[in-house]
Design an enzyme around this catalytic site. Structure first.
Site, PDB file in Angstrom:
ATOM      1  N   ASP A  13      35.772 -24.585  10.908  1.00 21.44           N
ATOM      2  CA  ASP A  13      35.274 -24.898  12.257  1.00 21.44           C
ATOM      3  C   ASP A  13      34.278 -26.054  12.396  1.00 21.44           C
ATOM      4  O   ASP A  13      33.304 -25.932  13.144  1.00 21.44           O
ATOM      5  CB  ASP A  13      34.621 -23.644  12.871  1.00 21.44           C
ATOM      6  CG  ASP A  13      35.518 -22.430  12.867  1.00 21.44           C
ATOM      7  OD1 ASP A  13      36.734 -22.580  12.682  1.00 21.44           O
ATOM      8  OD2 ASP A  13      34.993 -21.318  13.041  1.00 21.44           O
ATOM      9  N   LYS A  76      42.238 -20.339  15.233  1.00 20.34           N
ATOM     10  CA  LYS A  76      41.803 -18.952  15.147  1.00 20.34           C
ATOM     11  C   LYS A  76      40.958 -18.619  16.365  1.00 20.34           C
ATOM     12  O   LYS A  76      40.430 -19.509  17.033  1.00 20.34           O
ATOM     13  CB  LYS A  76      41.027 -18.687  13.852  1.00 20.34           C
ATOM     14  CG  LYS A  76      39.678 -19.376  13.731  1.00 20.34           C
ATOM     15  CD  LYS A  76      39.037 -19.047  12.391  1.00 20.34           C
ATOM     16  CE  LYS A  76      37.650 -19.610  12.252  1.00 20.34           C
ATOM     17  NZ  LYS A  76      36.632 -19.001  13.077  1.00 20.34           N
ATOM     18  N   CYS A 109      30.714 -17.742  11.384  1.00 23.20           N
ATOM     19  CA  CYS A 109      32.113 -17.874  10.957  1.00 23.20           C
ATOM     20  C   CYS A 109      32.255 -18.013   9.441  1.00 23.20           C
ATOM     21  O   CYS A 109      33.145 -17.406   8.839  1.00 23.20           O
ATOM     22  CB  CYS A 109      32.775 -19.045  11.671  1.00 23.20           C
ATOM     23  SG  CYS A 109      32.925 -18.770  13.459  1.00 23.20           S
TER      24      CYS A 109
END
Length: 180
Positions: A13, A76, A109
């Site tokens: 990310d 995701k 994350c």
């Protein structure tokens, strides 16, 4: 010790505005660039993740340019990459069991992905100078939580030279250029 044939890089990310507001964003991008290019010299597979890119934005342009040489992003919606069916299927199909983990945010994350990787039997190596969060205290807390649960700590330079193992050859010269 890390073995190039047993490694896979997981990039979590590094995208949108968040990638620009995390602590030491420019340094993070430099470290990620060196790491990805270095791992590409070893032909290490890469799994590249993006959290809700339609809402949060795409991966930083300079990082995406380097990553697209090896892979395409996996979308995701969960904080943990393990919860994304495409990611889990791709990783499960690979013989590699040593995961090199990088990205943002360290305490959310990256942390949740690490926990799921460890729980599912992956030896997870957290590259601490290739992770970040908006607040340094959160990054440090995330690192501590992962290490307490069994992740191994490393940094870009140590990792690349651990994989290289010898100070000779064209790849060694290329690695030197990347870290200087």
């Amino acid at each position: 010790m890390l073995n190039p044939e047993e490694c896979v890089l997981v990039v979590v990310d590094v995208q949108g505005r968040l990638a620009r507001v995390v602590q030491q964003s420019e340094r993070l991008h430099q470290k990620l660039d060196a790491l990805v290019k270095g791992l590409q010299l070893f032909d290490i597979p890469i799994l590249w993740l993006e959290q809700l890119p339609d809402k949060l934005g795409s991966t930083s342009e300079e990082l995406a340019q380097v990553l697209t040489r090896s892979c395409n992003p996996i979308n995701k919606q969960h904080f943990s990459a393990w919860q994304a069916n495409d990611f889990r299927a791709k990783l499960s199909d690979m013989p590699q069991k040593q995961v090199i983990l990088v990205g943002i945010e360290t305490h959310i994350c990256v942390y949740q992905t690490c926990m799921d990787l460890l729980e599912n039997g992956y030896e997870t190596h957290l590259v601490i100078d290739a992770t970040s969060s908006r607040e340094e205290a959160n990054r440090l807390c995330g690192i501590q939580m992962m290490l307490a649960c069994g992740a191994k700590q490393t940094n870009v330079e140590s990792l690349l030279f651990e994989l290289q193992q010898q100070a000779t050859g064209d790849r060694f010269k290329a690695l030197l250029r990347l870290i200087k």
